[in-house]
Each structure stands twice: as C-alpha cells, then as structure tokens.
Design an enzyme around this catalytic site. Sequence first.
Site, PDB file in Angstrom:
ATOM      1  N   LYS A  82       0.862  -1.181   0.000  1.00 56.76           N
ATOM      2  CA  LYS A  82       0.000   0.000   0.000  1.00 56.76           C
ATOM      3  C   LYS A  82       0.901   1.235   0.000  1.00 56.76           C
ATOM      4  O   LYS A  82       1.945   1.245   0.666  1.00 56.76           O
ATOM      5  CB  LYS A  82      -0.882  -0.036   1.262  1.00 56.76           C
ATOM      6  CG  LYS A  82      -1.906   1.082   1.371  1.00 56.76           C
ATOM      7  CD  LYS A  82      -2.803   0.883   2.602  1.00 56.76           C
ATOM      8  CE  LYS A  82      -3.860   1.968   2.734  1.00 56.76           C
ATOM      9  NZ  LYS A  82      -4.736   1.759   3.909  1.00 56.76           N
ATOM     10  N   SER A 157      -9.736   1.931   2.980  1.00 59.09           N
ATOM     11  CA  SER A 157      -8.857   2.670   2.105  1.00 59.09           C
ATOM     12  C   SER A 157      -7.849   1.814   1.351  1.00 59.09           C
ATOM     13  O   SER A 157      -7.262   2.276   0.374  1.00 59.09           O
ATOM     14  CB  SER A 157      -8.099   3.707   2.940  1.00 59.09           C
ATOM     15  OG  SER A 157      -7.231   3.068   3.867  1.00 59.09           O
ATOM     16  N   SER A 181      -9.987  -0.586   7.110  1.00 58.19           N
ATOM     17  CA  SER A 181      -9.429  -0.453   5.765  1.00 58.19           C
ATOM     18  C   SER A 181      -8.729  -1.671   5.175  1.00 58.19           C
ATOM     19  O   SER A 181      -8.381  -1.653   4.000  1.00 58.19           O
ATOM     20  CB  SER A 181      -8.474   0.733   5.708  1.00 58.19           C
ATOM     21  OG  SER A 181      -9.217   1.915   5.575  1.00 58.19           O
TER      22      SER A 181
END
Length: 496
Positions: A82, A157, A181
Amino acid sequence: MMTETGITEVGLAGLSRMLAKRQVSSVELTQEFLRRITQWNPLINAFITVDQERSLADARLADTLLASGKGSLLTGIPLAHKDIFCADGWLTTCGSKMLSNFVAPYDAHVVGLCKAAGMVLLGKTNMDEFAMGSSNETSYYGAVKNPWDIAAVPGGSSGGSAAAVAARLTPVATGTDTGGSIRQPAAMTGITGLKPTYGVVSRYGMIAFASSLDQAGPMARSAHDCALLMNVMAGHDARDSTSLQRPAEDYTRTLDQPLAGFRIGLPREFFAEGLGSEVAAAIESALAVLRGLGAKTVDISLPNSALSIPAYYVLAPAEASANLSRFDGVRYGYRAPDYVDLDDMYEKTRAQGFGDEVRRRIMIGTYVLSHGYYDAYYVKAQQVRRLIAQDFARAFDECDVILGPTTPETAFDFGSKSDDPVAMYLSDIYTIAVNLAGLPGMSVPSGFDGRGRPIGLQLIGNYFSEARLLGVAHQYQQVTDWHARVPTLVREGVSA
Ligand code: GLN
C-alpha cells in the site's frame, strides 16, 4: 465466475515450492505479474507506482539467493505494498497531492522485513487519501475499480491492494486498517484480509493517520497466504514505541486445528437493522458450514456497538489533525507555487495539497481538541472507547471467536455515497469497534450478491489470537471455494 488453475492461482506455499525446485524463476514469476499489471492496471487503477526495472532487479537477486540455497520461504515471491508505506527510493504518495513528489529515503519496518525475506516489490498500491475513506474515491490518483464489477467501488482505504489481489495483479499485498481499511475492501473484492492486534506489526515508516488505531496486515487470496505473510510482517521493532515485545509466532501453527467444540459468538447488534438481506443470508450459510465442522454458536451482546462510529469520528480526526500538521510545505512534499509570506505559504500549501475529506477530518479534529470542547468530545470519546473494549472482554468469556458480517452491504456504485460523508462512514459500522479495542479481526470471502459482488464475513478474536482466527478461516476455506473464485473480467490470461 469460476475457478482457474494457472500460476496466478497457486498459493504462496505452492509458489515457494516451485521456486525452490526451480520449476519457475522469480524473474519469470515477476514478469508474469508485471505483464498482468500492464494489461489490467489502466482499467483497474490499483497501482500508483510500478517500476519494472526495480522489480526485475529484486527478482534477479532473489534468483541468486535461491540458486545458492540461501532463500527463505517467501524468497522470490512478488508482493505489492500500500502506498502508505515508505519504500526506499520509491515514490510514496499516501494517495495525496501533498506527497505526490515524495520519494521515501528509507524503508518502513514492514517493507524492510519483506525485502529481507527476499520478496519482490511489484509496486505501490492506490488508496484513499491518507487512508481516509471507504471507497477509494478520495485518492488524488483517481478511484480504484472493483475487478468484480467496474461500476462498483473496491472499498477503502486499502482498495488498491484489495483490487490488485482480486485481479491477480499480485499474489499478496500489504494494507493498513484504522477503522476497517483492510477488512472492508477485502470483503468487497472477495479476498482474505487480517488486521492484527494493535502493536503486533510495527508502524515505523507507515504514514500515520490515527496512531492509536493504525495497524498493518496482510491481504491475500487465502487465510493460509495471510498467515505466511504475517510470519514475515510481525515482530518487535524498537523504532515504534507501541510495538510489542513478544516471542516470534508461527501464524500457520493452528491452521489444521479442527473446529469441534469451538464457540462462535454472534453479537445480536451485528444482525440487526441495517444489515442487507443478501449479506445476512450469506453469513447464515457460512454459519451452517461452520456448525457442520463442529463449531457451536452462542448469542452474545456488544451493547455499546452503536457508539463506535461516533467515538471513532472524534478520536481518529483528533489524532489525524495532529499527525498531519507535519505537512506544511517546509521540509518535504508539495508546496504551493505562489505565496506572499510564511503564513500564506502554509495556508495555500495545505488548502491545495489536501483533498476535501482530509480537510474535513483536520477541521473536526482541531475542533474536538480545542479548549472548551476537549472534555465534551475527546475525553468522552475515550471513555466510550473503554466501554467498547469492555464489551469485547465480557464477550470473550462466553465465546472463542466473534463472527458477523464485515460490511452491512456489498460494494456500492461509484458516486453513491461520495456526497454523504455519514453514509460513507456507516460502511465501517462492524469493523471500527475492533480498532477501538485494539483487537485482531479478519474478513473472509463467503458468497456473492445477486449482482455478483462479493460478500465477506468477519471474524474477531481476543488479543493475540491471530493464529486462531486464521485457523478458523482456513478450515472454512477447506470446504468452501468462495476465496478461489476469479472475477470474470480478469480471467483472460490467467492460465498462462
Ligand atoms: N473508512 C474509515 C475512515 O475513513 C477507516 C479508514 C481506515 O481504516 N484507514 O476513517
């Protein structure tokens, strides 16, 4: 929608065996995933940064290690991080214009561990700006598309990591979970994701959103693969003061433990109003499967559940407003091109560098921390946080693991909640309490809705019960194939 048998469907343990026997080289494996990224990323937008030369250099190094017999279990296996993790020499944007020119000068602890294990970094995945969001629509780099249906959000997210795993652009990825997330996008893209106990994975080099809630974890196609990546990611790090000093664990150790007599707690608050009927039905079917494996169910209550969203939306913005004060245009990141003096530079930089949701959170956070409101909001929310943790402590007297839906509904359409922050916040209604209590939780694929959009079930465990959660998920995945389904859209080229 069907299962496939190509190299992209081989789990991490299988890839490791193939690499060890030299049936495939790390360079070949990396090239295959890079080829798929080139083919699919223009549509799915899961990656912000890809650097083929760098990835292939990692892969050549891994092949040398493997040839000399010095590799470890995951050496040569590609992964994606990420874009919240600093990776030395890589653009690290956190999904924001504010960091759109920031090349990290060092590795996050997690990135360093994966590198030391000989894993190959394929690229940095797209995310909601500063990890604030539940749909990936707040990314400065544009939304990620859900590989199951490009009209649907992938969740957020960590939506880039989730979509990349679901679309077979990487075998495995890292994510972070402050309020859901990892679990919420895992549910919405039909993959498996684990948010560990707070403090088990170091936050060093992970761009801070709400430091008392943020925790990194693995996102993969199966619980087994999550366990293998956890073996690499977890461990004490002196550079993070909240990193826990505990003996190293093998997260695969209880994968094969049977579920006979295992007590699954069903919180009545998770099966009440607001839960979509298709999600509820899928969870019921999953419970039937688990009962068939010998598990027992008990009804429990988490009476303060309804307070988790209000408490979180005081505490997370409060911490974010402090954490994000460092982005001021002085030391690194974006700086407004035109300004008259220092104050004007700060104002313009922050007004131009942050998107709407991030600015909203900074304003809420600043407000709840300000004199006169601190006791009414911030202190009150901390008290509620304690009550929520106590609810879980009581529940774990009655059960070994808590089970419920990950999200109230499946992936929603783009734009359907982006004008209504509160509707967006509600998509984390079942995940947020877990972060407030610091507990481990995971999402496991457990079906599809009538439109073919994935459904996830959530497992919540007591502190440090990650291995047990992974074991329950693994047993479930031995007798179901939801996690092995491949989105129709990306089946092409799967069996290379
Ligand atoms: N969707 C939640 C939020 O917007 C949780 C985000 C997260 O876990 N990073 O804050």
